[in-house]
Design a protein around this motif. Structure first.
Motif, PDB file in Angstrom:
ATOM      1  N   VAL A 100     -19.928  29.231  -3.935  1.00 19.21           N
ATOM      2  CA  VAL A 100     -19.128  29.303  -5.160  1.00 19.21           C
ATOM      3  C   VAL A 100     -18.833  30.760  -5.516  1.00 19.21           C
ATOM      4  O   VAL A 100     -17.714  31.111  -5.913  1.00 19.21           O
ATOM      5  CB  VAL A 100     -19.866  28.605  -6.317  1.00 19.21           C
ATOM      6  N   ALA A 101     -19.837  31.628  -5.349  1.00 17.12           N
ATOM      7  CA  ALA A 101     -19.635  33.051  -5.624  1.00 17.12           C
ATOM      8  C   ALA A 101     -18.559  33.635  -4.717  1.00 17.12           C
ATOM      9  O   ALA A 101     -17.782  34.506  -5.136  1.00 17.12           O
ATOM     10  CB  ALA A 101     -20.947  33.816  -5.443  1.00 17.12           C
ATOM     11  N   MET A 102     -18.489  33.159  -3.488  1.00 14.54           N
ATOM     12  CA  MET A 102     -17.449  33.635  -2.569  1.00 14.54           C
ATOM     13  C   MET A 102     -16.059  33.287  -3.102  1.00 14.54           C
ATOM     14  O   MET A 102     -15.126  34.094  -3.008  1.00 14.54           O
ATOM     15  CB  MET A 102     -17.654  33.021  -1.186  1.00 14.54           C
ATOM     16  N   ARG A 103     -15.923  32.098  -3.691  1.00 12.06           N
ATOM     17  CA  ARG A 103     -14.627  31.734  -4.277  1.00 12.06           C
ATOM     18  C   ARG A 103     -14.308  32.633  -5.462  1.00 12.06           C
ATOM     19  O   ARG A 103     -13.146  33.024  -5.667  1.00 12.06           O
ATOM     20  CB  ARG A 103     -14.636  30.265  -4.691  1.00 12.06           C
ATOM     21  N   ASN A 104     -15.344  32.964  -6.253  1.00 14.12           N
ATOM     22  CA  ASN A 104     -15.123  33.885  -7.371  1.00 14.12           C
ATOM     23  C   ASN A 104     -14.624  35.241  -6.876  1.00 14.12           C
ATOM     24  O   ASN A 104     -13.710  35.843  -7.465  1.00 14.12           O
ATOM     25  CB  ASN A 104     -16.433  34.083  -8.146  1.00 14.12           C
ATOM     26  N   VAL A 105     -15.251  35.743  -5.821  1.00 11.23           N
ATOM     27  CA  VAL A 105     -14.862  37.046  -5.270  1.00 11.23           C
ATOM     28  C   VAL A 105     -13.435  36.992  -4.731  1.00 11.23           C
ATOM     29  O   VAL A 105     -12.647  37.931  -4.930  1.00 11.23           O
ATOM     30  CB  VAL A 105     -15.843  37.477  -4.166  1.00 11.23           C
TER      31      VAL A 105
ATOM     32  N   ASP B 260      -1.192  45.979 -19.049  1.00  6.77           N
ATOM     33  CA  ASP B 260      -0.651  46.447 -20.332  1.00  6.77           C
ATOM     34  C   ASP B 260      -1.691  47.141 -21.186  1.00  6.77           C
ATOM     35  O   ASP B 260      -1.414  47.540 -22.323  1.00  6.77           O
ATOM     36  CB  ASP B 260      -0.041  45.285 -21.109  1.00  6.77           C
ATOM     37  N   GLY B 261      -2.909  47.291 -20.657  1.00  8.97           N
ATOM     38  CA  GLY B 261      -3.981  47.941 -21.408  1.00  8.97           C
ATOM     39  C   GLY B 261      -4.878  46.979 -22.149  1.00  8.97           C
ATOM     40  O   GLY B 261      -5.934  47.384 -22.656  1.00  8.97           O
ATOM     41  N   SER B 262      -4.492  45.695 -22.240  1.00  8.21           N
ATOM     42  CA  SER B 262      -5.326  44.727 -22.965  1.00  8.21           C
ATOM     43  C   SER B 262      -6.559  44.324 -22.165  1.00  8.21           C
ATOM     44  O   SER B 262      -7.574  43.922 -22.733  1.00  8.21           O
ATOM     45  CB  SER B 262      -4.502  43.477 -23.309  1.00  8.21           C
ATOM     46  N   THR B 263      -6.478  44.430 -20.844  1.00 14.62           N
ATOM     47  CA  THR B 263      -7.621  44.123 -19.984  1.00 14.62           C
ATOM     48  C   THR B 263      -8.075  45.407 -19.311  1.00 14.62           C
ATOM     49  O   THR B 263      -7.360  45.962 -18.484  1.00 14.62           O
ATOM     50  CB  THR B 263      -7.252  43.078 -18.920  1.00 14.62           C
ATOM     51  N   THR B 264      -9.236  45.877 -19.686  1.00 13.58           N
ATOM     52  CA  THR B 264      -9.740  47.127 -19.104  1.00 13.58           C
ATOM     53  C   THR B 264     -10.697  46.872 -17.946  1.00 13.58           C
ATOM     54  O   THR B 264     -10.713  47.620 -16.968  1.00 13.58           O
ATOM     55  CB  THR B 264     -10.450  47.964 -20.179  1.00 13.58           C
ATOM     56  N   SER B 265     -11.506  45.810 -18.063  1.00 19.77           N
ATOM     57  CA  SER B 265     -12.441  45.484 -16.991  1.00 19.77           C
ATOM     58  C   SER B 265     -12.857  44.026 -17.100  1.00 19.77           C
ATOM     59  O   SER B 265     -12.757  43.418 -18.174  1.00 19.77           O
ATOM     60  CB  SER B 265     -13.684  46.384 -17.032  1.00 19.77           C
ATOM     61  N   LEU B 266     -13.332  43.481 -15.993  1.00 19.56           N
ATOM     62  CA  LEU B 266     -13.808  42.102 -15.943  1.00 19.56           C
ATOM     63  C   LEU B 266     -15.042  42.037 -15.056  1.00 19.56           C
ATOM     64  O   LEU B 266     -15.154  42.773 -14.074  1.00 19.56           O
ATOM     65  CB  LEU B 266     -12.737  41.169 -15.375  1.00 19.56           C
ATOM     66  N   ASP B 267     -15.961  41.155 -15.406  1.00 18.96           N
ATOM     67  CA  ASP B 267     -17.145  40.918 -14.577  1.00 18.96           C
ATOM     68  C   ASP B 267     -16.913  39.693 -13.701  1.00 18.96           C
ATOM     69  O   ASP B 267     -16.477  38.643 -14.197  1.00 18.96           O
ATOM     70  CB  ASP B 267     -18.387  40.689 -15.440  1.00 18.96           C
ATOM     71  N   ILE B 268     -17.206  39.833 -12.426  1.00 17.65           N
ATOM     72  CA  ILE B 268     -17.083  38.727 -11.487  1.00 17.65           C
ATOM     73  C   ILE B 268     -18.479  38.291 -11.058  1.00 17.65           C
ATOM     74  O   ILE B 268     -19.298  39.126 -10.645  1.00 17.65           O
ATOM     75  CB  ILE B 268     -16.262  39.144 -10.253  1.00 17.65           C
ATOM     76  N   GLN B 269     -18.753  37.002 -11.191  1.00 21.97           N
ATOM     77  CA  GLN B 269     -20.023  36.463 -10.709  1.00 21.97           C
ATOM     78  C   GLN B 269     -19.950  36.414  -9.188  1.00 21.97           C
ATOM     79  O   GLN B 269     -19.383  35.512  -8.595  1.00 21.97           O
ATOM     80  CB  GLN B 269     -20.266  35.064 -11.285  1.00 21.97           C
ATOM     81  N   ALA B 270     -20.538  37.407  -8.555  1.00 17.96           N
ATOM     82  CA  ALA B 270     -20.392  37.579  -7.110  1.00 17.96           C
ATOM     83  C   ALA B 270     -21.637  37.219  -6.334  1.00 17.96           C
ATOM     84  O   ALA B 270     -21.687  37.415  -5.117  1.00 17.96           O
ATOM     85  CB  ALA B 270     -20.008  39.027  -6.801  1.00 17.96           C
ATOM     86  N   GLY B 271     -22.657  36.702  -7.025  1.00 19.08           N
ATOM     87  CA  GLY B 271     -23.889  36.311  -6.350  1.00 19.08           C
ATOM     88  C   GLY B 271     -24.344  34.947  -6.817  1.00 19.08           C
ATOM     89  O   GLY B 271     -23.786  34.353  -7.745  1.00 19.08           O
ATOM     90  N   ALA B 272     -25.415  34.457  -6.186  1.00 16.83           N
ATOM     91  CA  ALA B 272     -25.876  33.094  -6.455  1.00 16.83           C
ATOM     92  C   ALA B 272     -26.876  33.026  -7.599  1.00 16.83           C
ATOM     93  O   ALA B 272     -27.295  31.929  -7.970  1.00 16.83           O
ATOM     94  CB  ALA B 272     -26.507  32.513  -5.188  1.00 16.83           C
ATOM     95  N   ASN B 273     -27.254  34.163  -8.184  1.00 16.77           N
ATOM     96  CA  ASN B 273     -28.292  34.163  -9.213  1.00 16.77           C
ATOM     97  C   ASN B 273     -27.796  34.819 -10.494  1.00 16.77           C
ATOM     98  O   ASN B 273     -26.708  35.416 -10.528  1.00 16.77           O
ATOM     99  CB  ASN B 273     -29.544  34.887  -8.703  1.00 16.77           C
TER     100      ASN B 273
END
Length: 248
Positions: A37-42, A113-126
């Motif tokens: 599932v984390a691979m799909r997130n990545v 447009d500056g409204s999104t500066t950063s996002l966290d991706i769940q890239a692992g299984a824990n």
């Protein structure tokens, strides 16, 4: 038992077969399924960054064209009417930058447009900080990269805009470099998750999969013993019947 294991291909079919082994195998299964599932997130994160980088590429081309127009308008060979034509195109290009930032979105989220500066991706299984990757986005709005609109309808205005455009080109280049670095990191994370998932599957297989050679031998042994017992019983019955017939 041997028949069940050969039929399912699994050594552990219920907790009574190996309670400890089942517990370990469940943990391993959770890990490899979570990694999948984390691979799909990545992969989604890579796609999102590709959209943002594509917008940055287009904006870079637009700004380079604006620089060409500003340089052309900086020449005193042109008269005011010709500069007004150049100003019209310049203004249209400025509007296009704004439009690009308002059109560049992924899953309903604007990216440039500056409204999104950063996002966290769940890239692992824990559930840990190490299992999340933060990706940074870029602000390509006109106010950010050029400080607002410019007027190149005069020589002074055109000459003054060149420096701002050069700074904008540098900003966009640095932003694209950041996006590219994030993509490379996510691709490395994707490769690591793939190997991790395969390792978990292999480890689970060693614990839960049936040993076909051993179970086949056990099944054959059981069948031979059963057939021998049956043959012995048949022989005993036949002998008893013979004795009875002699007595009769």
């Amino acid at each position: 038992r041997a028949t069940q294991q050969l039929a399912t291909g699994r050594r552990i079919n219920s907790a009574k077969d190996d309670a400890a082994g089942m517990g370990i195998s469940q943990d391993l299964e959770n890990q490899h399924r979570g990694a999948r599932v984390a691979m799909r997130n990545v992969e989604d994160g890579v796609s999102m960054l590709a959209v943002a980088e594509g917008a940055a590429d287009v904006v870079s081309d637009v700004v380079i064209r604006m620089r060409e127009i500003a340089i052309q308008s900086s020449s005193e060979v042109l008269d005011d009417t010709e500069r007004s034509y150049l100003q019209d195109e310049f203004a249209q290009l400025e509007q296009e930058i704004t439009d690009i930032t308002q059109r560049t979105s992924f899953n309903g989220r604007l990216l440039t447009d500056g409204s999104t500066t950063s996002l966290d991706i769940q890239a692992g299984a824990n559930n840990s900080v190490a299992d999340r990757v933060t990706i940074d986005f870029i602000d390509l709005s006109l106010a950010t990269i050029l400080g607002g609109t410019h007027d190149i309808s005069t020589v002074a205005g055109a000459q003054g805009s060149i420096g701002d455009i050069d700074a904008a080109i540098e900003t966009i280049s640095q932003a694209r470099s950041t996006l590219g670095a994030s993509v490379n990191r996510l691709e490395s994370t994707l490769m690591n998750n793939e190997r991790y998932s395969l390792s978990m599957v292999a480890a689970e297989s060693k614990i839960t999969d049936a040993d076909y050679a051993r179970e086949s031998a056990e099944l054959a042994k059981s069948q031979i013993i059963m057939q021998t017992n049956m043959a012995g019983r048949m022989q005993a019955r036949t002998s008893a019947q013979s004795v009875m017939s002699l007595l009769g």
